[in-house]
Write a protein that holds these residues in place. Structure first.
Motif, short mmCIF file in Angstrom:
data_model
loop_
_atom_site.label_atom_id
_atom_site.label_comp_id
_atom_site.label_asym_id
_atom_site.label_seq_id
_atom_site.Cartn_x
_atom_site.Cartn_y
_atom_site.Cartn_z
N ALA A 24 6.77 7.93 -12.28
CA ALA A 24 6.82 6.47 -12.25
C ALA A 24 5.74 5.90 -11.34
O ALA A 24 5.06 4.93 -11.69
N LEU A 25 5.56 6.50 -10.15
CA LEU A 25 4.55 6.01 -9.22
C LEU A 25 3.15 6.19 -9.77
O LEU A 25 2.29 5.32 -9.61
N LEU A 26 2.91 7.29 -10.46
CA LEU A 26 1.60 7.52 -11.08
C LEU A 26 1.31 6.44 -12.13
O LEU A 26 0.21 5.87 -12.18
N LEU A 27 2.30 6.11 -12.95
CA LEU A 27 2.10 5.11 -13.99
C LEU A 27 1.96 3.71 -13.41
O LEU A 27 1.19 2.89 -13.92
N LEU A 28 2.66 3.41 -12.34
CA LEU A 28 2.50 2.12 -11.68
C LEU A 28 1.10 1.99 -11.08
O LEU A 28 0.49 0.91 -11.11
N THR A 29 0.57 3.08 -10.55
CA THR A 29 -0.80 3.08 -10.03
C THR A 29 -1.79 2.87 -11.17
O THR A 29 -2.80 2.17 -11.02
N TRP A 30 -1.52 3.48 -12.31
CA TRP A 30 -2.37 3.29 -13.50
C TRP A 30 -2.39 1.82 -13.92
O TRP A 30 -3.44 1.28 -14.26
N VAL A 31 -1.24 1.17 -13.87
CA VAL A 31 -1.17 -0.26 -14.19
C VAL A 31 -2.06 -1.06 -13.23
O VAL A 31 -2.85 -1.91 -13.66
N ALA A 32 -1.95 -0.77 -11.94
CA ALA A 32 -2.74 -1.50 -10.95
C ALA A 32 -4.23 -1.26 -11.14
O ALA A 32 -5.05 -2.19 -11.08
N ALA A 33 -4.62 -0.01 -11.40
CA ALA A 33 -6.04 0.34 -11.56
C ALA A 33 -6.63 -0.26 -12.82
O ALA A 33 -7.86 -0.46 -12.90
N GLN A 69 -7.58 6.85 -12.97
CA GLN A 69 -7.09 6.67 -14.34
C GLN A 69 -7.25 7.96 -15.16
O GLN A 69 -7.80 7.97 -16.26
N ASP A 70 -6.76 9.04 -14.56
CA ASP A 70 -6.79 10.36 -15.19
C ASP A 70 -5.83 10.35 -16.38
O ASP A 70 -4.61 10.36 -16.22
N LEU A 71 -6.38 10.32 -17.59
CA LEU A 71 -5.53 10.16 -18.78
C LEU A 71 -4.65 11.37 -19.05
O LEU A 71 -3.55 11.22 -19.61
N ASP A 72 -5.08 12.56 -18.66
CA ASP A 72 -4.22 13.74 -18.81
C ASP A 72 -2.98 13.59 -17.92
O ASP A 72 -1.85 13.90 -18.34
N ALA A 73 -3.20 13.09 -16.69
CA ALA A 73 -2.08 12.88 -15.78
C ALA A 73 -1.19 11.75 -16.29
O ALA A 73 0.05 11.84 -16.21
#
Length: 268
Positions: A24-33, A69-73
């Motif tokens: 969840a934290l990784l995806l929230l960071t993706w949203v911010a980036a 924004q590592d798409l694999d991650a």
């Protein structure tokens, strides 16, 4: 014997006390980036969100991966989150995603698409998500602009021309004000000891601080404090050497402009 190599995010998942929270934290960071860069405000908001999660490790490593924004991650995080936050369980996460998406006051087109993807991933229908967005932000969730339509580019071109026209108008007004000011100085006006021949330099210094001609000493000080705080190199330390160097150059320009203007600023 072959050694299995894990990606940085896979290693975080393996060490996590709660893989769903890590995802969840990784995806929230993706949203911010997705808004263009991970601002200091976003980093602080994400750190606050992380404090209530149960992953059990320092959030900085997750923020760094998400900022790239590592798409694999991102794909792996989406798979993990989908297993545990489907349907009615999706709402708390989607609320956090909406909050982090609009920290700058508006919703970027790329971020709009990501929010739609996350809602679909977690089984939330478009009407349900639109209602959730309205509850969190207090504004309707609008459709993103479509670059494939001619009207999209016509609107952009119109806005660009309008902005250029306004900029030229401001420049003409500043030049006119500057000529009047020097004319008064040349005939013994009220500004004694000013007589500065470098009008262009004054205008450039004012522009750096975002001020118009004739700004007072108080206005110059306020603009300097605001910009110095925003662009101080220490605020960009976590983003890397390139961002720190860029911020340092900008900070030096702000400081030089302030010092130059204060030598010739009129009192309140």
């Amino acid at each position: 014997m072959a050694t299995t190599r894990f990606s940085p995010f896979e290693l975080l998942l393996l060490k996590s006390r709660n893989q769903t929270d890590t995802a969840a934290l990784l995806l929230l960071t993706w949203v911010a980036a997705s808004k263009g860069s991970l601002s200091e405000t976003d980093r602080q908001r994400l750190a606050d969100m992380s404090a209530s999660m149960r992953h059990g490790h320092d959030c900085q490593a997750i923020l760094d991966i998400g900022a790239r924004q590592d798409l694999d991650a991102v794909q792996l995080a989406a798979e993990v989150l989908q297993k545990d936050r489907w349907g009615t369980q999706a709402s708390p996460f989607l609320r956090q995603a909406i909050e982090i998406a609009v920290t700058e006051g508006k919703l970027a087109a790329a971020t709009n698409h990501i929010l739609r993807f996350l809602a679909d991933l977690l089984g939330t229908s478009p009407p349900q998500f639109a209602q959730l967005y309205l509850e969190v932000i207090g504004k309707p969730f609008e459709s993103p602009e479509d670059p494939s339509r001619e009207a999209y580019w016509q609107a952009r071109e119109h806005a660009r021309q309008q902005q250029r026209s306004q900029s030229e108008q401001r420049q003409r007004e500043q030049q006119s004000h500057h000529r009047q000011r020097h004319s008064q100085e040349g005939t013994g006006g009220s500004r004694q000891g000013s007589g500065r021949p470098h009008g262009d330099k004054t205008l450039r210094a004012l522009a750096i601080l975002g001020l118009d001609a004739g700004a007072t000493r108080s206005e110059i000080k306020k603009a300097y404090r605001r910009l110095a705080q925003t662009h101080h190199p220490d605020r960009f330390f976590a983003l890397g050497e390139r961002d720190v160097a860029s911020a340092s150059m900008r900070f030096q320009k702000i400081q030089k402009a302030y010092e130059y203007l204060m030598q010739d600023a009129r009192s309140l």
